[in-house]
Design a protein around this motif. Structure first.
Motif, PDB file in Angstrom:
ATOM      1  N   PRO A   1       0.827  -1.216   0.000  1.00 50.59           N
ATOM      2  CA  PRO A   1       0.000   0.000   0.000  1.00 50.59           C
ATOM      3  C   PRO A   1       0.862   1.267   0.000  1.00 50.59           C
ATOM      4  N   ASN A   2       0.392   2.284  -0.732  1.00 47.92           N
ATOM      5  CA  ASN A   2       1.147   3.532  -0.829  1.00 47.92           C
ATOM      6  C   ASN A   2       1.312   4.232   0.508  1.00 47.92           C
TER       7      ASN A   2
ATOM      8  N   ASN B   1       7.846  -5.936   2.980  1.00 45.75           N
ATOM      9  CA  ASN B   1       6.419  -6.223   2.817  1.00 45.75           C
ATOM     10  C   ASN B   1       6.122  -7.023   1.561  1.00 45.75           C
ATOM     11  N   ALA B   2       7.005  -6.900   0.573  1.00 48.42           N
ATOM     12  CA  ALA B   2       6.772  -7.617  -0.689  1.00 48.42           C
ATOM     13  C   ALA B   2       7.422  -8.998  -0.663  1.00 48.42           C
TER      14      ALA B   2
ATOM     15  N   LEU C   1      -1.833 -13.419  -0.385  1.00 48.22           N
ATOM     16  CA  LEU C   1      -3.172 -12.939  -0.717  1.00 48.22           C
ATOM     17  C   LEU C   1      -3.949 -12.615   0.551  1.00 48.22           C
ATOM     18  N   ALA C   2      -3.803 -13.472   1.565  1.00 51.92           N
ATOM     19  CA  ALA C   2      -4.510 -13.243   2.831  1.00 51.92           C
ATOM     20  C   ALA C   2      -4.043 -11.933   3.450  1.00 51.92           C
ATOM     21  N   ALA C   3      -2.727 -11.683   3.410  1.00 56.26           N
ATOM     22  CA  ALA C   3      -2.185 -10.458   3.985  1.00 56.26           C
ATOM     23  C   ALA C   3      -2.711  -9.243   3.237  1.00 56.26           C
ATOM     24  N   ARG C   4      -2.902  -9.405   1.919  1.00 55.47           N
ATOM     25  CA  ARG C   4      -3.334  -8.269   1.121  1.00 55.47           C
ATOM     26  C   ARG C   4      -4.784  -7.884   1.434  1.00 55.47           C
ATOM     27  N   THR C   5      -5.619  -8.879   1.657  1.00 54.84           N
ATOM     28  CA  THR C   5      -7.037  -8.572   1.877  1.00 54.84           C
ATOM     29  C   THR C   5      -7.319  -8.123   3.303  1.00 54.84           C
ATOM     30  N   LYS C   6      -6.317  -8.270   4.185  1.00 56.22           N
ATOM     31  CA  LYS C   6      -6.516  -7.918   5.588  1.00 56.22           C
ATOM     32  C   LYS C   6      -6.843  -6.438   5.760  1.00 56.22           C
TER      33      LYS C   6
END
Lengths: 285, 279
Positions: free
Chosen positions: B162-163, B187-188, B274-279
């Motif tokens: 995220p920015n 984070n990536a 993916l789970a981390a991204r949707t959190k």
């Protein structure tokens, strides 16, 4: 001081960013450098349309291999494309999300199985079956097509599924609200909207089938001749390179690189088409 | 005659379901067939023994060592190049004509068949640079082959950070590079590792590009300039030259299990990302 450090980092990263382009150019230059002089020296016509490949007699015609590669690739597409696209549609439109989330990665595992293992299965299971029930030597265009058709399924399914999944739900809802059945909404609306992705998946799969080597060496039989029926034993362009590279030198080696040049050109053409189809599809949306 | 829509739907769904089922059955068949024939040959002596008589008897230790080392060399070369490229594309530049050309180059490289990589690696590393058939030649060739995968997955992972993270870092006075190193890359990381694992999976199963660059010596390598034989190559040679069907199946079983494990680990990693991204 700090700013100049940043500039150095930016410059360094930019250099790294050229790595893939530089590799591509390096590959093209070296394959062309080894192969093109031979083609010019031997004659484009004689090389592409020559019927005889007999390195010990200085005869290097790859016409039979071109036709064989074509047959095997088309055969693989006839088997892989319908199965793959049907699978992609089924998984996207007619199966609950949770089931798809299990099946899709399972199918993508297919992509991880090494090509030599597919080839071996072709030799041990498929070729004897073809020999017993259809005749011919077993190791044939048909066997290679079936094995390659299976090998390209994951490519087609995974790219097509993404393309179909990217079609906005409002499209489907609009079709359903007009009284279409689910299947009608699929073939009248969804597939058309996802067309560019599906076409790209087929072209990329075609490139993979054309470029596959080890599995084809094992199951195609490797006889240098123009096939007359799908039960004939054939040698593809890729198989020709891999089989003879080990003991080739001089003219013979250059001829193999020249075979690589033809292969590289066709595959770059296919990739270029696939990339522009995807880009075109994105632009329209 | 027109088939009523309701029936054509049943027919179509039935056919497509059958196609999907067939695809799954083929996968299960390939795995079960190879494991069924191969596992009986696999034991500790097979895994950790030296081969005898060209692999007709004995174990496959050198092939296992080769299968571990070669992808490691490839990753050690491809990861800095690939992640660096991804950082440049995602963080240091806007979409320009240059990035379009770079992306086109990456896409093209991804489509080149492995036999062409083999030819190139042979003429460039083995012959021209006089490195011979060795671990390093093979590693360099594989590195080029898996570069596009690493670039793509890394760039995607970097873009998914995220920015707001970057803005916080900048507001604390960090430079862009400090932000990349301390905020963006950590984070990536799961995404980057996913790309690397995909590359490992591809290297482990590769034959055509390896056999012409790393050679096929059945010895334990001592330096980067020794020839190695991977399990895929070993399997190919055993099967193709009819040396030993039993050991070929055994090698294939070990190979398939390794690849399934790598892919499962990769999938788990992707899932976590993916789970981390949707959190």
């Amino acid at each position: 001081m700090k700013m100049s450090g940043e500039k150095a980092v930016r410059f360094g990263l930019m250099l790294l960013a050229f790595s893939s382009l530089a590799s591509l150019l390096l590959i093209a230059v070296f394959i062309l450098k080894e192969g093109v002089p031979f083609i010019i020296h031997y004659g484009v016509r004689e090389f592409l349309l020559g019927l005889n490949w007999q390195p010990h007699k200085q005869e290097y015609g790859i016409y039979p291999m071109i036709i064989s590669s074509l047959w095997v690739t088309i055969g693989a597409m006839l088997i892989g494309a319908p199965l793959g696209i049907a699978g992609a549609i089924f998984l996207n439109e007619f199966v609950p999300r949770t089931v798809m989330r299990i099946i899709k990665p399972t199918i993508e595992l297919l992509a991880g199985i090494p090509s030599v293992v597919y080839g071996f299965i072709g030799v041990m299971v498929l070729a004897p079956f073809i020999r017993a029930y259809m005749g011919g030597p077993g190791l044939s265009v048909l066997a290679a097509s079936v094995i390659l058709g299976i090998m390209i399924l994951p490519t087609i399914i995974s790219i097509s599924t993404d393309a179909i999944g990217a079609v906005p739900n409002t499209y489907r809802e609009a079709a359903l609200s007009l009284g279409a059945t689910r299947w009608q909404s699929v073939y009248m609306v969804t597939i058309k909207a996802a067309r560019s992705g599906i076409v790209a998946s087929i072209i990329l799969a075609m490139g993979r089938a054309l470029g596959e080597t080890m599995a084809v060496i094992m199951v195609a039989g490797n006889a240098v001749r123009v096939p007359h029926t799908p039960l004939d034993s054939v040698r593809t362009l890729t198989a020709n390179i891999a089989m003879e590279m080990g003991q080739a030198s001089g003219m013979h080696r250059q001829a193999l690189f020249a075979t690589g040049v033809i292969l590289l050109c066709v595959i770059m053409l296919l990739n270029g088409i696939a990339i522009s189809v995807v880009r075109g599809g994105v632009r329209r949306k | 005659m027109r088939i009523p829509p309701r029936y054509s739907q049943i027919l179509a769904v039935g056919l497509m379901g059958a196609a999907t089922l067939l695809t799954l059955l083929v996968l299960v068949f390939v795995v079960v067939f190879v494991l069924g024939k191969g596992l009986p040959a696999v034991n500790l002596q097979f895994l950790f023994g030296m081969p005898r008589d060209m692999g007709r008897a004995g174990g496959i230790l050198p092939a296992i060592v080769g299968t571990v080392l070669l992808p490691l060399v490839a990753i050690a070369i491809a990861m800095p190049l690939g992640v660096g490229t991804a950082v440049y594309l995602a963080e240091y530049t806007r979409e320009t004509r240059l990035t379009k050309v770079l992306r086109f180059g990456t896409d093209c490289l991804a489509g080149i068949p492995s036999i062409i990589f083999g030819l190139f690696g042979f003429i460039f590393f083995v012959v021209m640079l006089k490195m011979g058939w060795c671990l390093l030649s093979g590693g360099l060739t594989l590195a080029i082959m898996i570069l596009p995968t690493i670039i793509r997955t890394s760039e995607e992972a970097i873009r998914a950070v995220p920015n707001a993270y970057r803005e916080v870092s900048f507001s604390l006075g960090a430079t862009r590079w400090e932000t990349v190193l301390k905020v963006v890359l950590p984070n990536a990381l799961p995404g980057i590792v996913t790309g690397v694992m995909l590359g490992v999976g591809r290297s482990v199963g590769e034959t055509a590009a390896v056999i012409f660059t790393a050679g096929s010596a059945l010895r334990l390598p001592a330096t980067m300039f020794d020839s190695v034989r991977t399990m895929a190559v070993h399997f190919y040679i055993l099967a193709r030259e009819g040396i030993s069907a039993e050991n070929a199946y055994g090698t294939a079983a070990v190979l398939i299990i390794s690849i399934l494990l790598i892919n499962l680990a990769t999938y788990g990693m992707m899932h976590r990302m993916l789970a981390a991204r949707t959190k």
